[in-house]
Every structure is written in C-alpha cells, then in structure tokens.
Design an enzyme around this catalytic site. Structure first.
Site, short mmCIF file in Angstrom:
data_model
loop_
_atom_site.label_atom_id
_atom_site.label_comp_id
_atom_site.label_asym_id
_atom_site.label_seq_id
_atom_site.Cartn_x
_atom_site.Cartn_y
_atom_site.Cartn_z
N SER A 140 22.29 -33.57 8.85
CA SER A 140 23.58 -33.10 9.35
C SER A 140 23.85 -31.70 8.83
O SER A 140 23.41 -31.35 7.73
CB SER A 140 24.70 -34.04 8.89
OG SER A 140 25.98 -33.46 9.12
N TYR A 163 28.73 -38.98 2.54
CA TYR A 163 27.89 -38.66 3.69
C TYR A 163 27.18 -37.31 3.56
O TYR A 163 25.95 -37.25 3.64
CB TYR A 163 28.72 -38.69 4.98
CG TYR A 163 27.89 -38.35 6.20
CD1 TYR A 163 26.98 -39.27 6.70
CD2 TYR A 163 28.01 -37.11 6.82
CE1 TYR A 163 26.19 -38.97 7.80
CE2 TYR A 163 27.23 -36.80 7.92
CZ TYR A 163 26.32 -37.73 8.42
OH TYR A 163 25.54 -37.41 9.50
#
Length: 245
Positions: A140, A163
């Site tokens: 990401s 995350y």
C-alpha cells in the site's frame, strides 16, 4: 501453461487479477481462506468461460493451512511460475498509536507481513522450478515512510499503528528477498494497486478493481528485463510508477 497462486483471490482485486491472468493463458490456483467462497468464485469465473482455475483453501496467517495448501498444490504441479501475496486485512480504523491494542496490531501483522513470508517460503521450491519466477507482494502507498514524512502528501493524515506499518514491514521484506534472489531469474516486487473501491475500504477508493488488478498483472508478467526489488504505485507516482520507500 504458466501457473499462478493468488492469495485472497475470492473477491475484489484478487478475483479480478485471477480473471485477467486466466485471460492471458495462466492457470490460477485461487487462494481463499474459506474454501466455499473460493469455490463460488471459481464457479463465477467458469460461468464466463474461464475454466483454467481451481480453488485452494489457504489462511496465510495459519502455518498449518499454508502447509496444507502447499501439499495440495504440490500434488498437482511441480512448477509454480507466479506467486501473488494479495491476502490482507485492515484491522479497522482508526488505529491510534497511543491506544490501539497490541493484540490487534499483531493480528494485522500476522496476515499482512508474516503471512506473505510463510507463503513465500512454503512455495519457494516450486517457484524455483520455473524459468521465470515472479513474486508480487501486494502493498500500500501507506507503507511509504518517505511520504508519511511529507506534510504535502495527500494521504499525510492517514496514519495508523497497524495497517500502514504492516505494509512498511512487507516492503522491507521484499527488498531482502529480492536481494537474496538477485542472481536468479526471480523478479520480486512490492506493488500498490492504488486506492481502489472495494469492501476493504467500504468502496471509498477512486480506482476500479480492473485498473488495480492490471497493476498487479503487469508485475506478475514481467519479462527478463523487468525490475526487481522495487516499490511501485501509480497513486504515489503516476508518471513513472516508482514509489519512494
């Protein structure tokens, strides 16, 4: 026929990646934590006339599940050409650094970081039998420390304790893995499919799953001159696709 394993492929970006690779002539082992959901995904692809696919149950955070998947696939093929470590969880939002339960952070890391390591190590021997093995670690843009340090970055305020750091760690592992395999035919890269509208983010992203999957397919099908050990993101750098670490 080249063969690919995609984890977390029963829906969203993983599913569309499977579809695109089947259309390019690949045989897909469609990894799903839930075998029934994986089989439903296979049936949906079959309904489109895409039959070079079968479901494989694999929970990347569970070592026994990974070993079972390796045994199952190993009974059907001696070679794996591509591994796409796509399975991931967000851990929910928000993830304040001062208050997020460490147990939640460990859970996210188990799937997003330790999961790809377990799967890669389990299937490395099959990949080594390929003439042109490719590993895509789905990351990401939120894993970029450089951009997280830049107040002008459009996602500067999107920070969390679980995350983003799990993807930063995955990027670091990608570098180490690519370096170790540098003198082989492997191409190993971290690829950010971009901020895509999926269940993962309550469909808040602006990219389509078609575009996101195409980004993964691009690096899963690199030729011999392709890059290795890189971090690529159209969101972070739309001109070159190269993202700062």
């Amino acid at each position: 026929m080249k063969k690919v394993l995609i984890t977390g492929a029963n829906k969203s970006i993983g599913y569309e990646t499977a579809r695109q690779l089947i259309r390019q002539g690949y045989y897909v082992y469609l990894g799903s934590r839930d075998r029934q959901k994986g089989q439903q995904a296979v049936e949906a692809l079959n309904a489109e006339g895409l039959t070079q696919v079968e479901a494989v149950e694999i929970d990347v955070s569970n070592a026994e599940s990974v070993a079972a998947a390796r045994q199952e696939i190993g009974q059907k093929t001696d070679v794996l050409d591509v591994l796409i470590n796509n399975a991931g969880i967000s851990g929910g939002m928000a993830q304040a650094a001062t208050t997020t339960d460490p147990a939640l952070i460990r859970q996210v890391f188990d799937t997003n970081f330790f999961g790809p390591i377990q799967v890669t190590q389990a299937f490395l021997d099959l990949l080594q039998q390929s003439e042109a093995p490719r590993i895509v670690n789905v990351t990401s843009g939120l894993g970029s420390l450089t951009l997280h340090s830049d107040p002008t970055w459009r996602y500067y305020a999107v920070k969390g304790a679980a995350y983003g750091p799990s993807k930063t760690a995955l990027n670091a592992y990608t570098i180490a893995l690519a370096y170790e395999l540098r003198d082989s035919a492997f191409k190993v890269n971290a690829v950010d499919p971009g901020y895509t509208a999926t269940d993962f983010n309550h469909h808040s992203g602006f990219r389509t799953v078609d575009d996101a999957a195409a980004q993964l397919v691009k690096y899963a099908t690199l030729d011999a001159d392709g890059p290795t050990g890189g971090f690529f993101s159209l969101d972070n750098n739309p001109e070159t696709g190269v993202s700062p670490w």
